[in-house]
Design an enzyme around this catalytic site. Structure first.
Site, short mmCIF file in Angstrom:
data_model
loop_
_atom_site.label_atom_id
_atom_site.label_comp_id
_atom_site.label_asym_id
_atom_site.label_seq_id
_atom_site.Cartn_x
_atom_site.Cartn_y
_atom_site.Cartn_z
N SER A 146 42.29 69.62 35.91
CA SER A 146 41.46 69.99 36.66
C SER A 146 40.23 70.85 35.60
O SER A 146 39.65 69.71 34.32
CB SER A 146 41.36 71.68 37.48
N ASP A 299 43.08 63.40 46.96
CA ASP A 299 42.54 64.84 45.81
C ASP A 299 40.84 64.68 46.72
O ASP A 299 39.53 64.10 46.57
CB ASP A 299 42.30 64.83 44.36
N HIS A 328 44.08 67.73 46.13
CA HIS A 328 44.21 68.08 43.94
C HIS A 328 45.22 69.06 43.68
O HIS A 328 45.55 68.90 42.72
CB HIS A 328 42.82 68.97 44.42
#
Length: 350
Positions: A146, A299, A328
């Site tokens: 991320s 995701d 995610h």
């Protein structure tokens, strides 16, 4: 401090790096000095070739065994008996590094809302200061997911042949309008808190609870909520999903602050590896390391094709995908799959 592990020869240390040299930022601003809290786990081998550097996500911290215990730890994929594992708390985060609640040397007061805008490239540059300080000439593996993946990607660009392997999980080379939009709604929630604007560490905390609830919807997939938060009765109110999101918001507000959240979400928005480098494809081509990008099939925030784009345009890229209903956050949950994908990636080298 030194925390003794089950094996007497393996230690975990929490340290503080202080830089008195100004850090120039992409915004044109600068930090005249800064601190980075960092944790090391394990020991360097004789030629310092066993460094695994982890970059945490938005609200993570430097203690990787707290939030990635399924991947890092004794008898896990990254075992401290084999690797020297290091993770630094990112600038802007409130777990020991310089952040909006830190004292501004210029005013002798906390920065609060005057904390400068920082990008993933700025965060990578601060980590480079720490690497140089520690005299680590080579990094075997740099890994992050991320926001951590964005920072790792920026740092890999500048590390050149000092980095052997880059692993980018559920991330992107440039933040999409979709990601920016989600982050903006979270900041709008913080702004709507009547305490936002006060010079206090507690400013915006109720807004932060709402922001986290919004974020959780982007971190999960509808099928995951359907599986875990479905009410099996015919109630009219007090739904499981409602309680779950409120709990997640309250949980974060107890350990984080709205100012750090604001700063780091803005940093995520500003990710653009190709800025000033001739565009994304050109910038990706400059990365010397072997690159593994890992997407998550479910995701909804950082789409799998964004990870595929990175692996397609670097010199030596491989794409793998986690299959999960978790969305995610699967890169923080699906340890068995991730360990298998990492093992395959390392074996491909031979």
């Amino acid at each position: 401090m030194n925390l003794t592990s089950q094996y007497a020869s393996i230690t975990m240390s929490l340290e503080l790096f202080q830089s008195t040299k100004p850090l120039a930022l992409e915004s044109g601003e600068y930090l005249s000095e800064f601190e980075l809290a960092y944790t090391t786990y394990g020991n360097l081998n004789s030629d310092k070739s066993n460094v695994v550097w982890v970059v945490h996500a938005l609200t993570g911290d430097s203690n990787v065994t707290d939030w990635w215990s399924g991947l890092i730890g004794e008898d896990k994929f990254f075992d401290p008996s084999d690797h020297f594992i290091i993770c630094a708390n990112l600038l802007g985060s409130n777990y020991g590094s310089t952040n909006p609640l830190s004292i501004n040397p210029g005013t002798r007061e906390p920065y609060y809302y005057e904390f400068p805008h920082i990008t993933p490239r700025d965060l990578a540059n601060s980590l480079e200061r720490l690497r140089s300080h520690l005299k680590l000439e080579k990094i075997h593996t740099l890994i992050g997911g991320s926001l951590g993946g964005q920072v790792a990607l920026e740092w890999a660009y500048s590390l050149g042949n000092k980095l052997e392997n880059l692993v980018v999980l559920a991330s992107t080379a440039k933040s999409s309008p979709w990601v920016i939009g989600f982050n903006e709604t979270q900041r709008m929630a913080i702004e709507s808190d009547c305490t936002w604007g006060e010079k206090s560490e507690f400013a915006g905390l109720k807004g932060l609870e709402t922001a986290r609830a919004i974020a959780m919807l982007s971190y999960r997939h509808p099928s995951d909520l359907q599986k875990k938060q479905l009410d099996n009765d015919h109630r009219l109110d007090h739904f499981k999903a409602s309680s779950y999101l409120r709990y997640q918001g309250q949980k974060l507000a107890k350990r984080f602050n709205a100012l750090s959240y604001w700063v780091l979400s803005k940093s995520m928005d500003s990710q653009d590896l190709g800025r000033g480098r001739g565009g994304l494809e050109s910038a990706l081509q400059q990365i010397e390391a072997r690159v593994l990008t890992v997407g998550v099939n479910s995701d909804l925030l950082f789409l799998p094709e964004e990870s595929q784009f990175i692996s397609k345009h670097v010199k030596r890229g491989t794409y793998k995908e986690i299959q999960s209903t978790a969305g995610h956050d699967a890169f923080l949950i699906e340890f068995d799959q991730l360990s298998y994908l990492l093992q395959s990636f390392y074996l491909e080298k031979n």
